[in-house]
Enzyme design. Structure first.
Site, PDB file in Angstrom:
ATOM      1  N   GLY A   7     -21.994  46.536  -6.789  1.00 31.66           N
ATOM      2  CA  GLY A   7     -22.614  45.263  -6.490  1.00 31.66           C
ATOM      3  C   GLY A   7     -24.414  45.551  -6.628  1.00 31.66           C
ATOM      4  N   PHE A   8     -25.028  44.988  -6.063  1.00 31.75           N
ATOM      5  CA  PHE A   8     -26.619  45.281  -6.292  1.00 31.75           C
ATOM      6  C   PHE A   8     -26.946  46.444  -6.071  1.00 31.75           C
ATOM      7  CE2 PHE A   8     -26.304  40.600  -5.068  1.00 31.75           C
ATOM      8  CZ  PHE A   8     -27.107  40.044  -6.302  1.00 31.75           C
ATOM      9  N   ALA A  20     -30.081  41.392  -0.873  1.00 29.87           N
ATOM     10  CA  ALA A  20     -30.062  41.892  -2.139  1.00 29.87           C
ATOM     11  C   ALA A  20     -31.008  42.839  -2.535  1.00 29.87           C
ATOM     12  CB  ALA A  20     -29.749  40.638  -3.210  1.00 29.87           C
ATOM     13  N   ASP A  44     -25.275  46.824   2.120  1.00 30.75           N
ATOM     14  CA  ASP A  44     -24.859  46.332   3.258  1.00 30.75           C
ATOM     15  C   ASP A  44     -24.129  47.223   4.114  1.00 30.75           C
ATOM     16  OD1 ASP A  44     -25.939  43.957   2.290  1.00 30.75           O
ATOM     17  OD2 ASP A  44     -24.250  42.919   2.242  1.00 30.75           O
ATOM     18  N   GLU A 104     -26.722  26.468   3.418  1.00 27.17           N
ATOM     19  CA  GLU A 104     -26.703  26.111   2.019  1.00 27.17           C
ATOM     20  C   GLU A 104     -25.476  25.406   1.694  1.00 27.17           C
ATOM     21  OE1 GLU A 104     -29.610  29.435   0.077  1.00 27.17           O
ATOM     22  OE2 GLU A 104     -27.516  30.143   0.111  1.00 27.17           O
TER      23      GLU A 104
HETATM   24  C1  LIG Z   1     -22.451  34.161   0.514  1.00 28.23           C
HETATM   25  C2  LIG Z   1     -23.598  35.131   0.480  1.00 28.23           C
HETATM   26  C3  LIG Z   1     -24.784  34.700  -0.065  1.00 28.23           C
HETATM   27  C4  LIG Z   1     -25.940  35.710   0.142  1.00 28.23           C
HETATM   28  N1  LIG Z   1     -27.123  35.143  -0.216  1.00 28.23           N
HETATM   29  C5  LIG Z   1     -28.000  35.826  -0.067  1.00 28.23           C
HETATM   30  C6  LIG Z   1     -29.468  35.590  -0.657  1.00 28.23           C
HETATM   31  O1  LIG Z   1     -29.639  34.310  -0.835  1.00 28.23           O
HETATM   32  N2  LIG Z   1     -30.497  36.440  -1.001  1.00 28.23           N
HETATM   33  C7  LIG Z   1     -30.341  37.784  -0.742  1.00 28.23           C
HETATM   34  O2  LIG Z   1     -31.064  38.642  -0.685  1.00 28.23           O
HETATM   35  N3  LIG Z   1     -28.934  38.268  -0.177  1.00 28.23           N
HETATM   36  C8  LIG Z   1     -28.007  37.306   0.001  1.00 28.23           C
HETATM   37  N4  LIG Z   1     -26.783  37.917   0.446  1.00 28.23           N
HETATM   38  C9  LIG Z   1     -26.521  39.254   0.762  1.00 28.23           C
HETATM   39  C10 LIG Z   1     -26.615  40.007  -0.414  1.00 28.23           C
HETATM   40  O3  LIG Z   1     -25.724  39.416  -1.580  1.00 28.23           O
HETATM   41  C11 LIG Z   1     -25.997  41.583  -0.151  1.00 28.23           C
HETATM   42  O4  LIG Z   1     -27.086  41.829   0.805  1.00 28.23           O
HETATM   43  C12 LIG Z   1     -25.789  42.505  -1.233  1.00 28.23           C
HETATM   44  O5  LIG Z   1     -24.727  42.025  -2.104  1.00 28.23           O
HETATM   45  C13 LIG Z   1     -25.616  43.758  -0.967  1.00 28.23           C
HETATM   46  O6  LIG Z   1     -25.255  44.731  -1.949  1.00 28.23           O
HETATM   47  P1  LIG Z   1     -24.324  45.837  -1.660  1.00 28.23           P
HETATM   48  O7  LIG Z   1     -24.683  46.579  -3.175  1.00 28.23           O
HETATM   49  O8  LIG Z   1     -24.726  46.864  -0.468  1.00 28.23           O
HETATM   50  O9  LIG Z   1     -22.904  45.418  -1.763  1.00 28.23           O
HETATM   51  P2  LIG Z   1     -22.154  44.244  -2.857  1.00 28.23           P
HETATM   52  O10 LIG Z   1     -23.075  43.788  -3.645  1.00 28.23           O
HETATM   53  O11 LIG Z   1     -21.354  43.208  -1.650  1.00 28.23           O
HETATM   54  O12 LIG Z   1     -21.260  45.268  -3.751  1.00 28.23           O
HETATM   55  C14 LIG Z   1     -20.259  45.932  -2.948  1.00 28.23           C
HETATM   56  C15 LIG Z   1     -19.323  46.191  -4.219  1.00 28.23           C
HETATM   57  O13 LIG Z   1     -18.487  47.101  -3.599  1.00 28.23           O
HETATM   58  C16 LIG Z   1     -17.016  46.963  -4.305  1.00 28.23           C
HETATM   59  N5  LIG Z   1     -16.107  47.550  -3.197  1.00 28.23           N
HETATM   60  C17 LIG Z   1     -15.741  47.176  -1.925  1.00 28.23           C
HETATM   61  N6  LIG Z   1     -14.792  48.046  -1.346  1.00 28.23           N
HETATM   62  C18 LIG Z   1     -14.456  48.457  -2.404  1.00 28.23           C
HETATM   63  C19 LIG Z   1     -13.337  49.714  -2.421  1.00 28.23           C
HETATM   64  N7  LIG Z   1     -12.844  50.175  -1.582  1.00 28.23           N
HETATM   65  N8  LIG Z   1     -13.358  50.515  -3.618  1.00 28.23           N
HETATM   66  C20 LIG Z   1     -14.043  49.806  -4.724  1.00 28.23           C
HETATM   67  N9  LIG Z   1     -14.888  49.144  -4.681  1.00 28.23           N
HETATM   68  C21 LIG Z   1     -15.197  48.334  -3.488  1.00 28.23           C
HETATM   69  C22 LIG Z   1     -16.769  45.431  -4.411  1.00 28.23           C
HETATM   70  O14 LIG Z   1     -16.102  44.856  -5.346  1.00 28.23           O
HETATM   71  C23 LIG Z   1     -18.307  45.022  -4.735  1.00 28.23           C
HETATM   72  O15 LIG Z   1     -18.303  44.911  -6.145  1.00 28.23           O
HETATM   73  C24 LIG Z   1     -25.616  37.102   0.443  1.00 28.23           C
HETATM   74  C25 LIG Z   1     -24.455  37.392   0.690  1.00 28.23           C
HETATM   75  C26 LIG Z   1     -23.163  36.459   0.723  1.00 28.23           C
HETATM   76  C27 LIG Z   1     -21.987  36.950   0.802  1.00 28.23           C
END
Ligand SMILES: Cc1cc2nc3c(=O)[nH]c(=O)nc-3n(C[C@H](O)[C@H](O)[C@H](O)COP(=O)(O)OP(=O)(O)OC[C@H]3O[C@@H](n4cnc5c(N)ncnc54)[C@H](O)[C@@H]3O)c2cc1C
Length: 421
Positions: free
Chosen positions: A16-17, A318, A302, A173
């Protein structure tokens, strides 16, 4: 695996991000990096609601992780679902597969929380992955089709009632987009029903929408949504989700489509590490984002409960995940190169944005607040800018322009049969 075992092994779980930024920050490091994700794509979650409401197609907001990292020779991308971490032997477990690590980054994000009512999940899908978005799209479009087919007025009424639970940015939204679909896009296309008679109900447990925004912007968002025809219930908590609607205390609201935007809980990294966590299940990390007692394990995005230098919690958005990813990648690169450790992680908050509907958004950037058309334009530019790849930026910008001019939504595909009985 064809790896030089002399080189330090960095395993990143999650593309993810946060995970992607961590991998990119290790480009010039003398390490072998393995990025593991259970999906083959990176999803731009901020625009998922546009897939759920048929404005954009899944491929407009998702990219193969392998493709994104194709030029980074020290990264191997693997598609696997991680099931645990053996912190004693320093191994990541994914079913029968085992991945040794010297440094580990857990960036597995968050998922929906139904506050102990996990059975509500199938009745009221949340929005987190592409599959969730296409499922919500299916339910929404199918409701109109079934209503057109039905001879019962009561049934039609239920089918044309859409409930969104949770008045944060995603709920707001979604509600605005549902209103546009029902009141603008679909109404000329049906003959036996009037899509403009649809009910779109947004339910928020707290006293106001968009609690993370200043009060005046919450008020503005509420006014715009009401003008668009959305019914808003604040200070009301959904006590039950049924196959044919929701209960709000003693009140029953019949609806065929219920969407959950009310809460998130971190991925199971806490259980994997047996680490301390907060109420949302996020791993409590130290100032350098490593897990106390496990200096080679970092948790970001997250999945992490992190605080900035002033003790303020880092939000689950993000830009925060990206900043954490970049920081951790650099911190690991510095350790591998034998350099001084980096100073503690500091988070820079750029602002908050949420689109409400056509020509309306709320934007808060420090002292600057934007609303209306200017806010909406700014929101659109920011989102196009942060998409990955020129093609997607162009396609999304063009699609939005087209949708804006024609009120159409081109991605109205029901790709999986009729509603489950
Ligand atoms: C509907 C929605 C709208 C949003 N809108 C906004 C916005 O407008 N602005 C903003 O800044 N933020 C927004 N967010 C929040 C933002 O998307 C998150 O804060 C961000 O994606 C967090 O990044 P991350 O890398 O922690 O996790 P994520 O981007 O969620 O990535 C996690 C990754 O881990 C992988 N994963 C999970 N479990 C496993 C496992 N057991 N094994 C292997 N892989 C795994 C998943 O497949 C995923 O690819 C939104 C979130 C959602 C759900």
């Amino acid at each position: 695996m064809d790896k030089d075992q002399e080189r330090p092994q960095v395993v990143i779980v999650g593309g993810g991000f946060g995970g992607l930024e961590a991998a990119k920050a290790l480009t010039h490091s003398a390490a072998d990096v393995t990025l593991i994700d259970r999906q083959n794509h990176h999803c731009f979650q901020p625009l998922l609601y546009q897939v759920a409401t048929a404005a954009l197609s899944p491929a407009d907001i998702a990219w193969p992780i392998r493709g994104i990292l194709r030029r980074q020779r020290n990264v191997t991308v693997l598609m696997a679902a991680v099931t645990g971490v053996d912190t004693i032997n320093k191994r990541v477990l994914a079913g029968n597969h085992v991945f040794p690590y010297d440094y580990l980054v857990l960036a597995t994000g968050a998922t929906h929380s139904y506050f102990g009512h996990e059975n509500w999940g199938t009745l009221a899908p949340g929005l987190k992955r592409i599959e969730d978005a296409t499922e919500i799209r299916r339910r929404m479009l199918l409701a109109f089709e079934e209503a057109e087919l039905s001879d019962s007025e009561a049934e039609q009424k239920k089918l044309l009632t859409f409930v969104i639970v949770g008045g944060g940015p995603t709920g707001v939204e979604m509600a605005g987009a549902f209103a546009e679909v029902a009141f603008k896009t679909l109404h000329p296309e049906f003959r036996r029903i009037e899509p403009r008679h649809s009910r779109i109900v947004l339910i928020e447990g707290g006293p106001r929408l968009l609690p993370s925004f200043p009060e005046n912007l919450s008020h503005y968002a509420q006014q715009v949504l009401q003008r668009m025809g959305v019914e808003i219930m604040t200070g009301r908590v959904v006590s039950e989700v049924r196959p044919d609607g929701v209960d709000i205390g003693p009140e029953r609201l019949d609806a065929s489509t219920v969407v959950w935007a009310a809460g998130v809980v971190a991925s199971p990294a806490t259980q994997w590490l047996r680490a301390e966590h907060d109420r949302a299940g996020r791993v409590i990390v130290g100032p350098d984002l490593s897990v106390p007692g496990l200096p080679e394990v970092y948790v970001i995005g997250d999945t992490a409960a992190a605080t900035d230098a002033g003790g303020r919690p880092v939000p689950g958005i993000a830009p925060a995940a990206k900043q954490m990813g970049r920081y951790v990648g650099r911190a690991i690169a510095a350790r591998i190169a034998g350099k001084q450790p980096l100073p503690r992680f500091t988070y820079r908050h750029a602002g908050d944005l949420a689109a409400i509907g056509r020509r309306a958004a709320v934007v808060k950037l420090g002292w600057l607040e934007l609303t209306g058309f200017i806010g909406w334009l700014f929101w659109g530019l920011v989102h196009v800018y942060f998409l990955i790849g020129v093609r997607n930026r162009f396609v999304v910008a063009f699609t939005w322009l087209w949708n804006y001019l024609t009120f159409q939504r081109g991605a109205r595909l029901i790709t999986r049969g009729l509603r489950d009985p």
